[in-house]
Design a protein around this motif. Sequence first.
Motif, PDB file in Angstrom:
ATOM      1  N   GLY A   1      40.104  51.701  33.689  1.00 32.99           N
ATOM      2  CA  GLY A   1      40.048  51.038  34.010  1.00 32.99           C
ATOM      3  C   GLY A   1      39.367  49.631  34.668  1.00 32.99           C
ATOM      4  N   GLY A   2      38.275  50.139  33.377  1.00 34.06           N
ATOM      5  CA  GLY A   2      36.494  49.224  34.072  1.00 34.06           C
ATOM      6  C   GLY A   2      36.171  48.881  32.690  1.00 34.06           C
ATOM      7  N   GLY A   3      37.087  48.283  32.102  1.00 35.08           N
ATOM      8  CA  GLY A   3      37.643  47.816  30.696  1.00 35.08           C
ATOM      9  C   GLY A   3      37.575  46.195  30.534  1.00 35.08           C
ATOM     10  N   PRO A   4      38.045  45.572  29.184  1.00 36.50           N
ATOM     11  CA  PRO A   4      38.219  43.892  28.917  1.00 36.50           C
ATOM     12  C   PRO A   4      39.261  43.718  29.382  1.00 36.50           C
ATOM     13  CG  PRO A   4      38.888  45.515  27.003  1.00 36.50           C
ATOM     14  CD  PRO A   4      38.206  46.486  28.639  1.00 36.50           C
ATOM     15  N   THR A   5      40.159  44.225  30.168  1.00 35.81           N
ATOM     16  CA  THR A   5      41.420  43.809  30.871  1.00 35.81           C
ATOM     17  C   THR A   5      40.639  43.463  32.654  1.00 35.81           C
ATOM     18  OG1 THR A   5      42.797  45.792  29.722  1.00 35.81           O
ATOM     19  CG2 THR A   5      43.646  44.994  32.512  1.00 35.81           C
ATOM     20  N   ALA A   6      39.592  44.316  33.068  1.00 30.60           N
ATOM     21  CA  ALA A   6      39.163  43.981  34.699  1.00 30.60           C
ATOM     22  C   ALA A   6      38.447  43.100  34.359  1.00 30.60           C
ATOM     23  CB  ALA A   6      38.430  45.239  34.304  1.00 30.60           C
ATOM     24  N   TYR A   7      37.825  42.736  33.459  1.00 33.39           N
ATOM     25  CA  TYR A   7      36.581  41.622  33.348  1.00 33.39           C
ATOM     26  C   TYR A   7      37.789  40.853  33.286  1.00 33.39           C
ATOM     27  CZ  TYR A   7      33.186  38.588  31.451  1.00 33.39           C
ATOM     28  OH  TYR A   7      32.030  37.661  30.949  1.00 33.39           O
ATOM     29  N   ALA A   8      38.717  40.547  31.865  1.00 28.66           N
ATOM     30  CA  ALA A   8      39.669  39.220  31.524  1.00 28.66           C
ATOM     31  C   ALA A   8      40.651  39.017  33.002  1.00 28.66           C
ATOM     32  CB  ALA A   8      40.377  40.025  30.650  1.00 28.66           C
ATOM     33  N   ASN A   9      41.018  40.171  34.412  1.00 32.70           N
ATOM     34  CA  ASN A   9      41.236  39.982  35.376  1.00 32.70           C
ATOM     35  C   ASN A   9      40.567  39.402  36.746  1.00 32.70           C
ATOM     36  OD1 ASN A   9      44.097  40.297  34.104  1.00 32.70           O
ATOM     37  ND2 ASN A   9      44.159  42.344  35.006  1.00 32.70           N
ATOM     38  N   ALA A  10      39.620  39.612  36.291  1.00 28.50           N
ATOM     39  CA  ALA A  10      38.533  38.731  37.427  1.00 28.50           C
ATOM     40  C   ALA A  10      38.346  37.753  36.534  1.00 28.50           C
ATOM     41  CB  ALA A  10      37.390  39.998  37.094  1.00 28.50           C
ATOM     42  N   PHE A  11      38.467  37.225  35.515  1.00 23.65           N
ATOM     43  CA  PHE A  11      37.719  36.234  35.205  1.00 23.65           C
ATOM     44  C   PHE A  11      38.813  35.051  35.331  1.00 23.65           C
ATOM     45  CE2 PHE A  11      37.154  32.665  31.798  1.00 23.65           C
ATOM     46  CZ  PHE A  11      35.351  32.641  32.416  1.00 23.65           C
ATOM     47  N   GLN A  12      39.847  35.552  35.578  1.00 24.02           N
ATOM     48  CA  GLN A  12      41.133  34.431  35.731  1.00 24.02           C
ATOM     49  C   GLN A  12      41.565  33.898  37.135  1.00 24.02           C
ATOM     50  OE1 GLN A  12      45.039  36.075  35.270  1.00 24.02           O
ATOM     51  NE2 GLN A  12      45.625  34.080  35.684  1.00 24.02           N
ATOM     52  N   LEU A  13      40.708  34.860  37.594  1.00 21.46           N
ATOM     53  CA  LEU A  13      41.175  34.968  39.624  1.00 21.46           C
ATOM     54  C   LEU A  13      40.037  34.388  39.532  1.00 21.46           C
ATOM     55  CD1 LEU A  13      41.734  38.301  40.602  1.00 21.46           C
ATOM     56  CD2 LEU A  13      43.336  35.942  41.267  1.00 21.46           C
TER      57      LEU A  13
ATOM     58  N   LEU B   1      44.847  51.760  43.160  1.00 19.58           N
ATOM     59  CA  LEU B   1      44.235  51.000  43.390  1.00 19.58           C
ATOM     60  C   LEU B   1      42.755  51.156  43.978  1.00 19.58           C
ATOM     61  CD1 LEU B   1      44.018  49.674  46.745  1.00 19.58           C
ATOM     62  CD2 LEU B   1      43.818  51.923  47.902  1.00 19.58           C
ATOM     63  N   ASP B   2      42.599  51.975  42.888  1.00 15.85           N
ATOM     64  CA  ASP B   2      41.007  51.881  42.448  1.00 15.85           C
ATOM     65  C   ASP B   2      40.792  50.927  41.636  1.00 15.85           C
ATOM     66  OD1 ASP B   2      40.061  54.165  44.267  1.00 15.85           O
ATOM     67  OD2 ASP B   2      39.729  55.811  43.163  1.00 15.85           O
ATOM     68  N   ASN B   3      41.467  50.603  40.771  1.00 14.76           N
ATOM     69  CA  ASN B   3      41.582  49.426  39.736  1.00 14.76           C
ATOM     70  C   ASN B   3      41.531  48.509  40.472  1.00 14.76           C
ATOM     71  OD1 ASN B   3      41.074  51.857  37.464  1.00 14.76           O
ATOM     72  ND2 ASN B   3      43.473  51.489  36.564  1.00 14.76           N
ATOM     73  N   ALA B   4      42.178  48.033  40.667  1.00 12.12           N
ATOM     74  CA  ALA B   4      42.618  47.376  41.880  1.00 12.12           C
ATOM     75  C   ALA B   4      40.703  46.956  42.260  1.00 12.12           C
ATOM     76  CB  ALA B   4      43.701  47.399  42.662  1.00 12.12           C
ATOM     77  N   VAL B   5      40.561  47.193  42.921  1.00 11.26           N
ATOM     78  CA  VAL B   5      39.268  47.362  43.548  1.00 11.26           C
ATOM     79  C   VAL B   5      37.789  46.932  42.622  1.00 11.26           C
ATOM     80  CG1 VAL B   5      37.537  48.470  45.503  1.00 11.26           C
ATOM     81  CG2 VAL B   5      39.770  49.131  45.940  1.00 11.26           C
ATOM     82  N   TYR B   6      38.051  47.659  41.465  1.00  9.32           N
ATOM     83  CA  TYR B   6      36.846  47.649  40.509  1.00  9.32           C
ATOM     84  C   TYR B   6      36.946  46.296  40.712  1.00  9.32           C
ATOM     85  CZ  TYR B   6      33.703  48.006  37.141  1.00  9.32           C
ATOM     86  OH  TYR B   6      33.632  48.216  36.017  1.00  9.32           O
ATOM     87  N   ILE B   7      38.268  45.841  39.764  1.00  6.90           N
ATOM     88  CA  ILE B   7      38.666  43.960  39.276  1.00  6.90           C
ATOM     89  C   ILE B   7      37.985  43.138  40.511  1.00  6.90           C
ATOM     90  CG2 ILE B   7      39.397  42.253  38.838  1.00  6.90           C
ATOM     91  CD1 ILE B   7      41.921  44.886  37.920  1.00  6.90           C
ATOM     92  N   GLY B   8      37.990  43.798  41.704  1.00  5.03           N
ATOM     93  CA  GLY B   8      37.565  42.477  42.664  1.00  5.03           C
ATOM     94  C   GLY B   8      35.577  42.291  42.806  1.00  5.03           C
TER      95      GLY B   8
ATOM     96  N   ALA C   1      29.399  40.733  34.365  1.00 10.10           N
ATOM     97  CA  ALA C   1      29.940  39.380  34.901  1.00 10.10           C
ATOM     98  C   ALA C   1      28.349  38.895  35.666  1.00 10.10           C
ATOM     99  CB  ALA C   1      30.529  39.409  36.056  1.00 10.10           C
ATOM    100  N   PHE C   2      27.470  39.440  36.016  1.00  9.76           N
ATOM    101  CA  PHE C   2      26.344  39.355  36.294  1.00  9.76           C
ATOM    102  C   PHE C   2      25.560  38.453  35.191  1.00  9.76           C
ATOM    103  CE2 PHE C   2      21.706  39.995  36.294  1.00  9.76           C
ATOM    104  CZ  PHE C   2      21.123  39.543  37.230  1.00  9.76           C
ATOM    105  N   SER C   3      25.501  38.356  33.714  1.00  6.97           N
ATOM    106  CA  SER C   3      24.663  38.634  32.800  1.00  6.97           C
ATOM    107  C   SER C   3      26.034  36.943  32.871  1.00  6.97           C
ATOM    108  CB  SER C   3      25.018  38.919  31.819  1.00  6.97           C
ATOM    109  OG  SER C   3      24.554  40.561  31.638  1.00  6.97           O
ATOM    110  N   PHE C   4      26.958  37.304  32.821  1.00  5.97           N
ATOM    111  CA  PHE C   4      27.385  35.350  32.725  1.00  5.97           C
ATOM    112  C   PHE C   4      26.719  34.661  33.806  1.00  5.97           C
ATOM    113  CE2 PHE C   4      30.706  32.686  33.924  1.00  5.97           C
ATOM    114  CZ  PHE C   4      31.636  32.232  32.989  1.00  5.97           C
ATOM    115  N   THR C   5      26.684  34.835  35.041  1.00  4.80           N
ATOM    116  CA  THR C   5      26.106  34.281  35.687  1.00  4.80           C
ATOM    117  C   THR C   5      25.113  33.821  35.845  1.00  4.80           C
ATOM    118  OG1 THR C   5      27.275  35.276  37.430  1.00  4.80           O
ATOM    119  CG2 THR C   5      26.364  34.126  38.596  1.00  4.80           C
TER     120      THR C   5
ATOM    121  N   PHE D   1      31.402  37.158  39.790  1.00  2.00           N
ATOM    122  CA  PHE D   1      32.035  36.032  38.858  1.00  2.00           C
ATOM    123  C   PHE D   1      32.202  34.575  40.377  1.00  2.00           C
ATOM    124  CE2 PHE D   1      34.063  38.166  35.672  1.00  2.00           C
ATOM    125  CZ  PHE D   1      32.992  37.386  34.505  1.00  2.00           C
ATOM    126  N   GLY D   2      31.812  34.856  41.796  1.00  2.00           N
ATOM    127  CA  GLY D   2      31.691  34.240  42.434  1.00  2.00           C
ATOM    128  C   GLY D   2      30.376  33.375  42.884  1.00  2.00           C
ATOM    129  N   VAL D   3      29.370  33.668  42.569  1.00  2.00           N
ATOM    130  CA  VAL D   3      27.896  33.949  42.311  1.00  2.00           C
ATOM    131  C   VAL D   3      28.042  32.320  41.000  1.00  2.00           C
ATOM    132  CG1 VAL D   3      25.263  34.034  42.348  1.00  2.00           C
ATOM    133  CG2 VAL D   3      27.217  35.415  43.610  1.00  2.00           C
TER     134      VAL D   3
END
Length: 535
Positions: free
Chosen positions: A273-285, A358-365, A429-433, A371-373
């Motif tokens: 739940g904390g892998g590339p799918t989480a990163y990709a979905n957060a990045f898409q949002l 739910l925990d996986n969804a919160v992690y994506i958030g 995500a912090f490194s990207f920012t 990323f918002g920064v």
Amino acid sequence: MSRLLRASAIMAAGTMASRVTGFVRTAVLVAALSSAHMGDAYTIANAIPFILFDFLLGGVLSSVVVPMIVRRQKEDPDGGRAYEQRLMTLGTIALVLLTVVAVLLARPLIGLYTDDGWSDRKIEVAVILARFVLPQIAFVGIGALAGAILNTRDRFAAPMWAPVLNNIVMIGVLVLYYLTAGEAGADVDRVSEADLTLLGLGTTAGIAAQCLVLMISLHRVGFRFRPRFGLREARLGEMGRAASWTFLYIAITQFGFLVTTNLASGAGDEAPGGGPTAYANAFQLFQLPYGVIAVSVITAMLPRMSRSVAEGELASVREEFASGVRLVSVLLVPAGLLLMVLGPAVTVLIYSWGNNDLDNAVYIGNVLQVFGVALVPFSIFQLLLRVFYAFGDTRTPAFVGMGNTLVNVALSLAVARFLPAQYVVMGLAFSFTVSYIAGTAVAWTLASRRAGGLNGRTVAGGLSRMYTAAIPGALIALGVLWLTQELTVLSPLSAAIMLAAGGGAGMLVYLVVAHRTRIPEVSSLVGMVAGRVRR
């Protein structure tokens, strides 16, 4: 400003429809596959066609092809029609050949973007999916060429609306997949070959439908496809020289993506739940406000700045850029702050259904909050690149991109080395920012020298006023978030309340404060909306 605003509004409407349906598609995708192992396998497989397209054609379209078509339209006796036909002919041939080679190399391509810890079955599933989705390369590329020609004719609607059809097709495919596969569809060890075939072919069918819409739109504006094979007349040498630095830039950024994906893949094995799918979905949002607002302005800006450079009107370039930054930032500033506050509420509402928990969804958030920064600096960075491209300069962006990637990779490796697995994707995500904040500062300095200034004081003054107006709205959203958490348990319903009350009130307060403080871009938006309502 008014012309740019109108063109951007047309594109923003299509992009909004595309992004909204895209999030419905992503929500159904996560519900069907989860954001753990099966989701990771699909995410990697479906990313590869776009990586290859971006590496070999996508960057060239945005940096080289559009300005060259504009010049041919101005200089060639036939208005550049033969040149466009040659581009379409040669591009189609190259894309088909690339697709065939990619399908044959599906397994080693998957190996590049996966961690050694992946099981044999997980890799096998990713390879099977890749063989079905890699033909997207041809459809994406042909559609992108059609979109580039449409943009040079100031026809922006179709490229922004065509992805809606792709999303609708994919939603139907994913619903069918979920109904037929059930819980097994989220388990790499239990998913069947038939289900993988449905998922892979359905994914490619959506892109094919999108390409068809763009070709029909191109036909309607007068383009008639006629195969032309004259390599000399296609000016491939000139294009190659101009694009060589773009290829380097794309190669550098893709190297950064390769590192990020491998690190996320390793983290996902240790913390599902904390892998590339989480990163990709957060990045898409994270890309939603950028795609709806900034991409529209960028698409309208590049042909206009290219014409201004060709005519020697540097003052027009500076004004076009400054107007674009202010117009983009007027909504991205509050959007970035609200994502930092309400990120988990967004992802719980979208991703906590079906086979995902739910925990996986919160992690994506949580990843989305980081990323918002980056939202404003990332968008300004993309605008700055178009200044260089308008001058025909692809070399400077390559060097800036190299610096960006080096910062991102160094920080990402440090994150993976020192943080526990469950925090690695947030650290990525912090490194990207950080890399885009630094890259924007460097790119601004260099672009300002090239254009004889970028009206920096005006832009900085406008941004400071926007942030000042946005802070009260973000505080109200934070208050709503705290109150809702005190009164209810986190669920999709409470998340919807947080977004409707906190996000809605926060944005409304921002618009009121910004309008009262006479931020001109907000006044223009309010006036345009009020005018349409009165009609």
